[in-house]
Design an enzyme around this catalytic site. Structure first.
Site, PDB file in Angstrom:
ATOM      1  N   SER A  33       0.827  -1.212   0.000  1.00  0.00           N
ATOM      2  CA  SER A  33       0.000   0.000   0.000  1.00  0.00           C
ATOM      3  C   SER A  33       0.856   1.255   0.000  1.00  0.00           C
ATOM      4  O   SER A  33       0.333   2.367   0.007  1.00  0.00           O
ATOM      5  CB  SER A  33      -0.929  -0.002   1.221  1.00  0.00           C
ATOM      6  OG  SER A  33      -0.178  -0.181   2.412  1.00  0.00           O
ATOM      7  N   ASN A 120      -2.237  -2.610  13.243  1.00  0.00           N
ATOM      8  CA  ASN A 120      -3.691  -2.417  13.183  1.00  0.00           C
ATOM      9  C   ASN A 120      -4.132  -1.146  13.909  1.00  0.00           C
ATOM     10  O   ASN A 120      -4.954  -0.376  13.398  1.00  0.00           O
ATOM     11  CB  ASN A 120      -4.417  -3.634  13.771  1.00  0.00           C
ATOM     12  CG  ASN A 120      -4.158  -4.887  12.946  1.00  0.00           C
ATOM     13  OD1 ASN A 120      -3.603  -4.808  11.849  1.00  0.00           O
ATOM     14  ND2 ASN A 120      -4.549  -6.038  13.478  1.00  0.00           N
ATOM     15  N   THR A 165     -39.734  26.929  -9.901  1.00  0.00           N
ATOM     16  CA  THR A 165     -40.006  25.554  -9.475  1.00  0.00           C
ATOM     17  C   THR A 165     -40.209  24.795 -10.784  1.00  0.00           C
ATOM     18  O   THR A 165     -40.706  25.395 -11.758  1.00  0.00           O
ATOM     19  CB  THR A 165     -41.273  25.435  -8.586  1.00  0.00           C
ATOM     20  OG1 THR A 165     -42.383  25.930  -9.326  1.00  0.00           O
ATOM     21  CG2 THR A 165     -41.140  26.228  -7.287  1.00  0.00           C
ATOM     22  N   HIS A 166     -39.804  23.559 -10.828  1.00  0.00           N
ATOM     23  CA  HIS A 166     -39.809  22.780 -12.082  1.00  0.00           C
ATOM     24  C   HIS A 166     -39.000  23.487 -13.169  1.00  0.00           C
ATOM     25  O   HIS A 166     -39.250  23.279 -14.352  1.00  0.00           O
ATOM     26  CB  HIS A 166     -41.235  22.538 -12.597  1.00  0.00           C
ATOM     27  CG  HIS A 166     -42.200  22.079 -11.541  1.00  0.00           C
ATOM     28  ND1 HIS A 166     -42.483  20.752 -11.304  1.00  0.00           N
ATOM     29  CD2 HIS A 166     -42.921  22.781 -10.627  1.00  0.00           C
ATOM     30  CE1 HIS A 166     -43.346  20.652 -10.302  1.00  0.00           C
ATOM     31  NE2 HIS A 166     -43.628  21.881  -9.873  1.00  0.00           N
ATOM     32  N   SER A 287     -13.461  28.054 -26.750  1.00  0.00           N
ATOM     33  CA  SER A 287     -13.582  26.901 -27.631  1.00  0.00           C
ATOM     34  C   SER A 287     -12.494  26.993 -28.690  1.00  0.00           C
ATOM     35  O   SER A 287     -12.148  28.082 -29.140  1.00  0.00           O
ATOM     36  CB  SER A 287     -14.957  26.906 -28.300  1.00  0.00           C
ATOM     37  OG  SER A 287     -14.911  26.173 -29.509  1.00  0.00           O
ATOM     38  N   LYS A 293     -17.367  31.562 -28.049  1.00  0.00           N
ATOM     39  CA  LYS A 293     -17.797  30.833 -26.850  1.00  0.00           C
ATOM     40  C   LYS A 293     -16.986  31.118 -25.608  1.00  0.00           C
ATOM     41  O   LYS A 293     -15.795  31.382 -25.642  1.00  0.00           O
ATOM     42  CB  LYS A 293     -17.762  29.318 -27.127  1.00  0.00           C
ATOM     43  CG  LYS A 293     -18.811  28.925 -28.139  1.00  0.00           C
ATOM     44  CD  LYS A 293     -19.124  27.468 -28.050  1.00  0.00           C
ATOM     45  CE  LYS A 293     -19.988  27.184 -26.850  1.00  0.00           C
ATOM     46  NZ  LYS A 293     -20.320  25.758 -26.780  1.00  0.00           N
ATOM     47  N   ASN A 295     -16.954  28.988 -22.100  1.00  0.00           N
ATOM     48  CA  ASN A 295     -17.561  27.782 -21.527  1.00  0.00           C
ATOM     49  C   ASN A 295     -17.361  27.686 -20.015  1.00  0.00           C
ATOM     50  O   ASN A 295     -16.292  28.018 -19.510  1.00  0.00           O
ATOM     51  CB  ASN A 295     -16.983  26.536 -22.191  1.00  0.00           C
ATOM     52  CG  ASN A 295     -17.380  26.425 -23.653  1.00  0.00           C
ATOM     53  OD1 ASN A 295     -18.459  26.887 -24.031  1.00  0.00           O
ATOM     54  ND2 ASN A 295     -16.511  25.852 -24.462  1.00  0.00           N
ATOM     55  N   GLU A 300     -18.886  22.673 -14.842  1.00  0.00           N
ATOM     56  CA  GLU A 300     -19.227  21.325 -15.329  1.00  0.00           C
ATOM     57  C   GLU A 300     -18.387  20.265 -14.626  1.00  0.00           C
ATOM     58  O   GLU A 300     -18.870  19.181 -14.292  1.00  0.00           O
ATOM     59  CB  GLU A 300     -19.010  21.253 -16.843  1.00  0.00           C
ATOM     60  CG  GLU A 300     -19.981  22.132 -17.608  1.00  0.00           C
ATOM     61  CD  GLU A 300     -19.594  22.245 -19.080  1.00  0.00           C
ATOM     62  OE1 GLU A 300     -20.326  21.704 -19.911  1.00  0.00           O
ATOM     63  OE2 GLU A 300     -18.559  22.852 -19.392  1.00  0.00           O
ATOM     64  N   TYR A 327      -9.771  -6.571  12.482  1.00  0.00           N
ATOM     65  CA  TYR A 327      -9.131  -6.061  11.274  1.00  0.00           C
ATOM     66  C   TYR A 327      -9.089  -7.121  10.184  1.00  0.00           C
ATOM     67  O   TYR A 327      -8.827  -8.289  10.448  1.00  0.00           O
ATOM     68  CB  TYR A 327      -7.693  -5.603  11.597  1.00  0.00           C
ATOM     69  CG  TYR A 327      -6.928  -5.144  10.370  1.00  0.00           C
ATOM     70  CD1 TYR A 327      -7.033  -3.829   9.918  1.00  0.00           C
ATOM     71  CD2 TYR A 327      -6.123  -6.025   9.649  1.00  0.00           C
ATOM     72  CE1 TYR A 327      -6.360  -3.406   8.781  1.00  0.00           C
ATOM     73  CE2 TYR A 327      -5.444  -5.607   8.508  1.00  0.00           C
ATOM     74  CZ  TYR A 327      -5.570  -4.307   8.077  1.00  0.00           C
ATOM     75  OH  TYR A 327      -4.897  -3.886   6.955  1.00  0.00           O
ATOM     76  N   GLN A 332      -7.432  -2.061   3.985  1.00  0.00           N
ATOM     77  CA  GLN A 332      -6.355  -1.275   3.382  1.00  0.00           C
ATOM     78  C   GLN A 332      -6.864  -0.477   2.171  1.00  0.00           C
ATOM     79  O   GLN A 332      -6.274   0.508   1.777  1.00  0.00           O
ATOM     80  CB  GLN A 332      -5.223  -2.223   2.965  1.00  0.00           C
ATOM     81  CG  GLN A 332      -4.067  -1.570   2.263  1.00  0.00           C
ATOM     82  CD  GLN A 332      -2.861  -2.488   2.205  1.00  0.00           C
ATOM     83  OE1 GLN A 332      -2.196  -2.711   3.202  1.00  0.00           O
ATOM     84  NE2 GLN A 332      -2.592  -3.050   1.036  1.00  0.00           N
ATOM     85  N   LYS A 335      -8.121   3.828   1.999  1.00  0.00           N
ATOM     86  CA  LYS A 335      -7.430   5.125   1.893  1.00  0.00           C
ATOM     87  C   LYS A 335      -7.580   5.812   0.554  1.00  0.00           C
ATOM     88  O   LYS A 335      -7.845   7.014   0.489  1.00  0.00           O
ATOM     89  CB  LYS A 335      -5.952   4.934   2.230  1.00  0.00           C
ATOM     90  CG  LYS A 335      -5.759   4.605   3.687  1.00  0.00           C
ATOM     91  CD  LYS A 335      -4.368   4.070   3.947  1.00  0.00           C
ATOM     92  CE  LYS A 335      -4.390   3.105   5.107  1.00  0.00           C
ATOM     93  NZ  LYS A 335      -5.113   1.833   4.799  1.00  0.00           N
TER      94      LYS A 335
HETATM   95  N1  ARG Z   1      -1.142  -1.306   5.343  1.00  0.00           N
HETATM   96  C1  ARG Z   1      -2.114  -1.809   6.258  1.00  0.00           C
HETATM   97  C2  ARG Z   1      -3.456  -1.082   6.079  1.00  0.00           C
HETATM   98  O1  ARG Z   1      -3.484  -0.107   5.419  1.00  0.00           O
HETATM   99  C3  ARG Z   1      -1.647  -1.632   7.655  1.00  0.00           C
HETATM  100  C4  ARG Z   1      -2.190  -2.615   8.621  1.00  0.00           C
HETATM  101  C5  ARG Z   1      -1.659  -3.953   8.340  1.00  0.00           C
HETATM  102  N2  ARG Z   1      -2.030  -4.875   9.388  1.00  0.00           N
HETATM  103  C6  ARG Z   1      -1.880  -6.184   9.228  1.00  0.00           C
HETATM  104  N3  ARG Z   1      -2.270  -6.910  10.218  1.00  0.00           N
HETATM  105  N4  ARG Z   1      -1.442  -6.696   8.144  1.00  0.00           N
HETATM  106  O2  ARG Z   1      -4.470  -1.495   6.568  1.00  0.00           O
END
Ligand code: ARG
Length: 467
Positions: A33, A120, A165-166, A287, A293, A295, A300, A327, A332, A335
């Site tokens: 990760s 964890n 409205t509408h 454009s 134009k 834009n 958008e 966990y 993972q 994120k």
């Molecule tokens: N990179 C892991 C995550 O984002 C960290 C935690 C990993 N924990 C484990 N028991 N493998 O969740």
């Protein structure tokens, strides 16, 4: 921050004790990760410093080791900040990249940092700190957007425009009132942000893998050092909970939906057909083929970013759905969703704040449009109720006939001669013309929260005091 993916295949130096050989290349690729969680480096280092400081305070590690650890971590922080840190995919994630580097820098003392914690609770901490900071940033940005609307509302407390409205002309309103509708919307978003900050303000560190720890740690001390109100109360929940991330995404999705409605209105208002606003050169594009134009690309794109943010919310809800406690590595995947949504939301709020501040409002066009489409028909009906004593339903009917007549003559209600109006209802007098102008219509709507300039100013004063 260059990624190094060419590490040789040996068992993992952090957890590889029982492994004879390293992972398959695909295993490494799916497992790593670091490509995205390196974003958490500052939070990871802050958390580790607080943890090591607490360990020393509790006599779990020596003061000397703690000093080495803190010094090493600060060195790593500046290495990463200056772009002189080599991230390794073999080391999976930000936590192990930092710890491995610490070992190179300070030797065996580095091995004591991970006492009484697990990745964890470490990742739960890092991510919570990151989301908390992002929420604080979002709160400030929303305050900026609200301020932009308050300024425009004040400037246009009396500018008349058609209310819809509408998307059909309904009744005249003031542009200031319309702006204040957005202040209400973004004000609710900001309240949700503040609530979410309160909600997540508990420190996960010390929950360890899931069961807590036998070491005599002080979780209140780390919570305080990291700026949390208190530690979390259940170690199992602590490492399995991602509600704070999902709350961030839900708030972002609702705010994104609001921003997309504003974006859509700006797209409509800036068409030559409407001509209510003109975007500044700074917030529009040309454009390549049609020289005339201008834009509204930014609007958008804000409208489109909403789709991305919604996607992130649904993705994380689906990732978490059905996961057993505590966990699981599935988590993972949390994120990237949050990082992407946060970037989209920040950009969308910033672009909208710029557009709202910069756009030129064409009050003449708005006023002309406000008077078309028989927008004061309700005022005629209300006049008949008030001055001629008709029940509202009858007044509605009489007004409908007046509108039909004006339509057949191709004129506005106020342009119908009195004789025509009296032919429809004999009690109508020339006093009726006083309420048929858009200004009179707007000024009469003084009910609390209504569109009268006096009410709009009351709303503005309320929000200025609330900021
Ligand atoms: N990179 C892991 C995550 O984002 C960290 C935690 C990993 N924990 C484990 N028991 N493998 O969740």
């Amino acid at each position: 921050m260059a990624d190094d993916t060419t590490d040789t295949k040996s068992s993992n130096q952090m957890w590889g004790g029982r492994f004879a050989s390293g992972p398959d290349a695909i295993m490494e690729e799916i497992n790593a990760s670091i490509g995205f969680d390196k974003k958490l480096f500052a939070q990871d280092i802050r958390g580790s410093i607080a943890h090591a400081t607490m360990l020393a305070h509790q006599g779990i590690i020596s003061a000397d080791d703690k000093d080495k650890i803190v010094h090493g971590l600060n060195t790593i922080l500046s290495e990463i900040e200056s772009g002189n840190f080599k991230f390794s995919r073999q080391l999976e994630d930000i936590h192990m990249n930092v710890e491995a580097r610490l070992a190179t820098l300070i030797g065996p003392a580095a091995g004591r940092l991970h006492t009484a914690r697990s990745r964890n609770d470490q990742v739960a901490l890092d991510f919570r700190l990151w989301v908390k900071e992002e929420l604080q940033k979002t709160e400030q940005m929303l305050t900026g957007l609200i301020a932009a609307f308050l300024d425009r509302a004040e400037e246009h407390a009396e500018s008349v425009m058609p209310g819809f409205t509408h998307l059909q002309t309904a009744q005249p309103v003031t542009f200031g009132h319309h702006c204040m509708a957005y202040v209400e919307m973004f004000g609710r978003d900001r309240a949700r942000v503040r609530h979410a900050i309160e909600h997540l303000d508990e420190s996960p560190i010390g929950a360890a893998a899931l069961a807590g720890t036998g070491y005599p740690i002080d979780r209140h001390m780390t919570a305080k050092a990291l700026g949390f109100r208190e530690p979390t109360r259940n170690s199992i929940d602590t490492v399995s909970d991602r509600d704070f991330a999902i709350e961030f995404l839900s708030i972002a999705a609702i705010a994104g939906m609001h921003l997309s409605r504003l974006a859509e209105e700006i797209v409509i208002w800036s068409t030559p057909q409407f001509g209510f606003v003109r975007l500044s050169d700074a917030f529009s594009t040309g454009s390549s083929i049609m020289p005339q134009k201008k834009n509204p690309d930014a609007a958008e794109l804000v409208r489109a970013k909403t789709g991305r943010i919604n996607g992130s919310l649904v993705a994380l809800l689906t990732i978490m759905k059905g996961l057993p406690l505590a966990y699981s590595k599935d988590m993972q995947e949390d994120k990237e969703q949050v990082f992407d949504a946060a970037e989209s939301l920040e950009l969308a709020i910033a672009a909208m704040t710029g557009m709202v501040r910069d756009m030129t409002v064409n009050t003449a066009r708005m006023k002309a449009a406000a008077g078309s489409g028989y927008s004061t028909a309700t005022d005629l009906a209300d006049w008949l109720v008030r001055e001629a004593g008709l029940p509202f339903r009858d007044a509605h009917h009489v007004t409908g006939r007046a509108v039909a007549l004006a339509e057949s003559k191709g004129c506005d209600l106020a342009e119908l001669p009195l004789s025509d109006l009296q032919a429809i209802h004999p009690d109508i007098t020339d006093k009726v013309y006083d309420v048929l102008t858009v200004e009179a219509s707007v000024a009469s709507r003084k009910s609390f929260g209504g569109t009268a300039p006096s009410e709009v100013r009351r709303q503005i004063a309320f929000w200025r005091a609330r900021n």
